[in-house]
Design a protein around this motif. Structure first.
Motif, short mmCIF file in Angstrom:
data_model
loop_
_atom_site.label_atom_id
_atom_site.label_comp_id
_atom_site.label_asym_id
_atom_site.label_seq_id
_atom_site.Cartn_x
_atom_site.Cartn_y
_atom_site.Cartn_z
N UNK A 52 28.39 40.78 33.60
CA UNK A 52 29.12 39.71 32.92
C UNK A 52 28.90 38.38 33.63
N UNK A 53 28.88 38.40 34.96
CA UNK A 53 28.63 37.19 35.74
C UNK A 53 27.24 36.62 35.42
N UNK A 54 26.28 37.49 35.28
CA UNK A 54 24.92 37.05 34.93
C UNK A 54 24.89 36.39 33.57
N UNK A 55 25.63 36.94 32.61
CA UNK A 55 25.69 36.34 31.27
C UNK A 55 26.29 34.94 31.34
N UNK A 56 27.37 34.78 32.08
CA UNK A 56 27.97 33.44 32.24
C UNK A 56 26.98 32.48 32.90
N UNK A 57 26.36 32.92 33.97
CA UNK A 57 25.41 32.06 34.69
C UNK A 57 24.24 31.67 33.81
N UNK A 58 23.74 32.61 33.02
CA UNK A 58 22.64 32.32 32.10
C UNK A 58 23.04 31.27 31.07
N UNK A 59 24.34 31.19 30.78
CA UNK A 59 24.85 30.20 29.83
C UNK A 59 25.18 28.87 30.53
N UNK A 60 24.91 28.79 31.84
CA UNK A 60 25.13 27.55 32.57
C UNK A 60 26.48 27.42 33.25
N UNK A 61 27.28 28.48 33.25
CA UNK A 61 28.60 28.44 33.85
C UNK A 61 28.54 28.71 35.35
N UNK A 62 29.54 28.21 36.07
CA UNK A 62 29.78 28.57 37.47
C UNK A 62 30.67 29.80 37.45
N UNK A 63 30.38 30.76 38.32
CA UNK A 63 31.14 32.01 38.33
C UNK A 63 31.60 32.32 39.75
N UNK A 64 32.86 32.71 39.86
CA UNK A 64 33.39 33.24 41.11
C UNK A 64 33.69 34.71 40.86
N UNK A 65 33.03 35.59 41.60
CA UNK A 65 33.25 37.02 41.48
C UNK A 65 34.13 37.48 42.64
N UNK A 66 35.17 38.23 42.32
CA UNK A 66 36.05 38.76 43.34
C UNK A 66 35.81 40.26 43.51
N UNK A 67 36.03 40.73 44.72
CA UNK A 67 35.84 42.14 45.06
C UNK A 67 37.08 42.64 45.79
N UNK A 68 38.11 43.03 45.03
CA UNK A 68 39.38 43.44 45.65
C UNK A 68 39.23 44.65 46.56
N UNK A 69 39.94 44.60 47.67
CA UNK A 69 40.03 45.76 48.54
C UNK A 69 41.23 46.61 48.17
N UNK A 70 42.24 45.96 47.58
CA UNK A 70 43.45 46.66 47.19
C UNK A 70 44.09 45.94 46.01
N UNK A 71 44.62 46.71 45.08
CA UNK A 71 45.31 46.16 43.91
C UNK A 71 46.63 46.94 43.79
N UNK A 72 47.74 46.20 43.78
CA UNK A 72 49.05 46.84 43.77
C UNK A 72 49.90 46.30 42.62
N UNK A 73 50.41 47.17 41.75
CA UNK A 73 51.34 46.72 40.72
C UNK A 73 52.62 46.15 41.34
N UNK A 74 53.11 45.06 40.76
CA UNK A 74 54.35 44.43 41.19
C UNK A 74 55.31 44.38 40.02
N UNK A 75 56.57 44.71 40.18
CA UNK A 75 57.14 45.13 41.45
C UNK A 75 56.66 46.53 41.81
N UNK A 76 56.52 46.77 43.13
CA UNK A 76 56.05 48.09 43.56
C UNK A 76 57.13 49.14 43.39
N UNK A 77 56.72 50.37 43.35
CA UNK A 77 57.66 51.48 43.24
C UNK A 77 57.60 52.26 44.54
N UNK A 78 58.72 52.48 45.14
CA UNK A 78 58.80 53.25 46.38
C UNK A 78 59.91 54.29 46.20
N UNK A 79 59.60 55.53 46.39
CA UNK A 79 60.61 56.57 46.31
C UNK A 79 61.29 56.64 44.96
N UNK A 80 60.58 56.22 43.92
CA UNK A 80 61.13 56.29 42.58
C UNK A 80 61.97 55.10 42.18
N UNK A 81 62.26 54.19 43.11
CA UNK A 81 63.07 53.02 42.79
C UNK A 81 62.22 51.76 42.86
#
Length: 174
Positions: free
Chosen positions: A34-63
């Motif tokens: 997808x980044x290549x497609x954007x770049x080919x169209x002349x766009x600037x692209x920032x690609x991110x590579x997450x090490x961790x993704x956490x849903x918020x609010x987090x769930x701990x112990x069922x609460x």
């Protein structure tokens, strides 16, 4: 300490990517195409590579913890955070595309956040366990918005992207 990479599944079998690293690598490949497609169209692209993704609010112990933030907390390497922070300061993001898939209980997605006037796209690949997202999904649906909180390891700054159609990033409903 180095930032975790996209295939670093430290934490063993408890990590959401344990057993599905090949699917995550396919998501990263899709983001790069997808980044290549954007770049080919002349766009600037920032690609991110997450090490961790956490849903918020987090769930701990069922609460659910009392947290006003609703969305996904996305840990990225410091250099990628600095790049997205610098780009985000100068533009207004006005549209996004989401590509989502689910493999068992793991939700995978790539969101392309666009600043069309500046021809800039920020690509954010995501993963999380559907079971960890119940409170997030309920609150995001009620609010009509899900936020992506991109942050560095130090967790001292954030770039926030709002998704006005939260269902695009939520687990598939049966």
């Amino acid at each position: 300490m180095d930032d975790p990479g996209p295939t670093d599944v430290g934490g063993g079998e408890d990590h959401p990517l344990a057993g599905v690293v090949d699917r995550w690598e396919a998501v990263i490949d899709d983001m790069e195409a997808t980044a290549t497609e954007y770049r080919d169209a002349g766009w600037t692209v920032v690609e991110l590579h997450p090490g961790d993704v956490t849903p918020l609010p987090p769930v701990r112990g069922g609460d659910a913890l009392d947290d006003d933030r609703v969305g996904l907390d996305i840990l990225v390497p410091d250099d990628e955070f600095e790049a997205v922070e610098a780009e985000a300061e100068a533009v207004s993001f006005d549209s996004y595309e989401v590509y989502r898939a689910q493999a068992g209980s793991i939700v995978f997605a790539v969101t392309a956040i666009e600043a069309t006037a500046a021809e800039l796209a920020v690509l954010v690949p995501l993963y999380y366990r559907a079971a960890d997202a119940g409170e997030m999904a309920a609150r995001a649906t009620e609010r009509g918005r899900l936020d992506l909180f991109v942050r560095p390891l130090a967790d001292d700054r954030r770039v926030v992207f709002s998704q006005e159609e939260p269902a695009l990033l939520l687990p598939a409903t049966e």
